[in-house]
Enzyme design. Structure first.
Site, PDB file in Angstrom:
ATOM      1  N   GLU A  10     -11.845  -3.285  -3.074  1.00 41.07           N
ATOM      2  CA  GLU A  10     -11.201  -2.190  -3.631  1.00 41.07           C
ATOM      3  C   GLU A  10     -10.760  -2.324  -5.192  1.00 41.07           C
ATOM      4  OE1 GLU A  10      -7.388  -2.103  -0.846  1.00 41.07           O
ATOM      5  OE2 GLU A  10      -8.596  -3.586  -0.003  1.00 41.07           O
ATOM      6  N   HIS A  56      -9.516   2.637   0.301  1.00 46.50           N
ATOM      7  CA  HIS A  56      -9.643   1.313   1.168  1.00 46.50           C
ATOM      8  C   HIS A  56     -10.798   1.056   2.445  1.00 46.50           C
ATOM      9  CE1 HIS A  56      -7.943  -2.007   3.692  1.00 46.50           C
ATOM     10  NE2 HIS A  56      -6.886  -2.154   2.736  1.00 46.50           N
ATOM     11  N   HIS A 109       0.828  -1.182   0.005  1.00 43.33           N
ATOM     12  CA  HIS A 109       0.065  -0.121   0.275  1.00 43.33           C
ATOM     13  C   HIS A 109       0.873   1.324  -0.037  1.00 43.33           C
ATOM     14  CE1 HIS A 109      -3.560  -2.249   0.249  1.00 43.33           C
ATOM     15  NE2 HIS A 109      -3.537  -2.374   1.428  1.00 43.33           N
TER      16      HIS A 109
END
Length: 322
Positions: free
Chosen positions: A287, A160, A91
């Site tokens: 996502e 997210h 991420h």
């Protein structure tokens, strides 16, 4: 500088967004009786978001999901990213887009966010400018993503948010439909093997509505699904239904994949909004994005962003009730 912004309309829909991480801190939608409730996990204060980096509602970048060993090859050069998830990059690194303060400007029902990511940030090449628009219109929250770079790099952006359409309890009784005939199998550390596997006859088959808890705890969902009809056009890919409230979430996206995560790593150690303890499966993530570890798999859709090109993607969250 103002931190929090709220988009609202006459129908009662409301989305609150913070400049820290471009985070959706609240999202209110009606149940079958017309009663509005907050359907995303998060915290009551900004300080809690800073102290508990769990990605709740945040924008993710420069590259969403995992990159094996934090390494990738681009134009014959190997780049080493920060290793923020054991031996891997996750991420965007230790201080990805979820932990950055975004510049903001509100224009009626749209919140315009921007962030300048410097060359070398978390190991990524190139100065990258990211522009995100959140737009609330009728019963839809639309997210438009754009990015440009002055040097070839990689880019894969998403949001997210953790959803719980009932607003309490777990997500195990939610019914999920995914327009995906394939998925990307992963190793023990959740890195794709490079295969594209069929969902046929597996717990990954959500082509018809299925209760999420049907295969849990035998299966812990944290997988990328290969969406059908991927031609870069905006199309419906997800329907999530919660039978007690009657709330429905539909997702439309231009992206080739979607990461479905069933909240397996929530462990009761985090106290969220209104003092609620977030236990396992309290929320789920859907996502839209490109595939995990895409830079290391030539058979996956590319996440390379060239100088002079523009990254574009759109995702819509549409809220209904039965």
């Amino acid at each position: 500088m103002k931190n929090g912004y709220t988009l609202a309309n006459d129908l009662g829909f409301e989305a609150s967004i913070n400049t820290y991480g471009g985070t959706i801190t609240s999202l209110k939608a009606p149940d079958r009786h017309g009663i509005f409730g907050d359907i995303v996990l998060g915290f009551d204060t900004l300080d809690e978001y800073v102290r508990n980096p769990r990605y709740f509602g945040a924008l993710i970048g420069r590259h969403a999901n995992r990159i094996a060993g934090g390494k990738f090859l681009l134009n014959g050069v190997e780049y080493q990213l920060t290793k923020s998830d054991g031996a891997n990059h996750l991420h965007g690194g230790f201080k990805g887009f979820d932990k950055r303060v975004w510049s903001a400007r509100q224009d009626d029902n749209t919140l315009h966010l921007s962030y300048f990511s410097k060359d070398g940030e978390e190991g990524y090449p190139g100065n990258l400018t990211a522009l995100i628009d959140y737009t609330l219109r009728d019963n839809e929250l639309r997210i438009d993503y754009r990015a440009t770079t002055d040097r070839d790099t990689i880019c894969n952006l998403t949001n997210h948010s953790y959803f719980n359409l009932r607003g309490e309890g777990t997500i195990l009784d939610h019914e999920l439909t995914l327009n995906a005939g394939s998925f990307t199998p992963v190793s023990e550390d959740l890195i794709p093997t490079g295969e594209i596997g069929s969902v046929e006859g597996t717990p990954m088959d959500f082509r018809k509505p299925k209760v999420i808890g049907s295969h849990i705890p035998d299966v812990q969902y944290d997988h990328n699904f290969v969406l059908n009809d991927c031609h870069g056009s905006l199309r419906p890919v997800v329907r999530l239904y919660e039978p007690v409230s009657g709330r429905v979430l539909e997702i439309l996206t231009t992206e080739p994949g979607i990461q479905f995560y069933s909240g397996n790593f929530l462990d009761g150690s985090v106290v969220g909004k209104n003092g609620v303890v977030y236990e396992k499966y309290t929320g789920l993530c859907l996502e839209p994005q490109h595939f995990p570890d895409a830079p290391n798999h030539p058979n996956f859709p590319s996440t390379v962003l060239r100088r002079g090109e523009e990254y574009n993607q759109t995702t819509i969250f549409r809220f209904l009730s039965d």
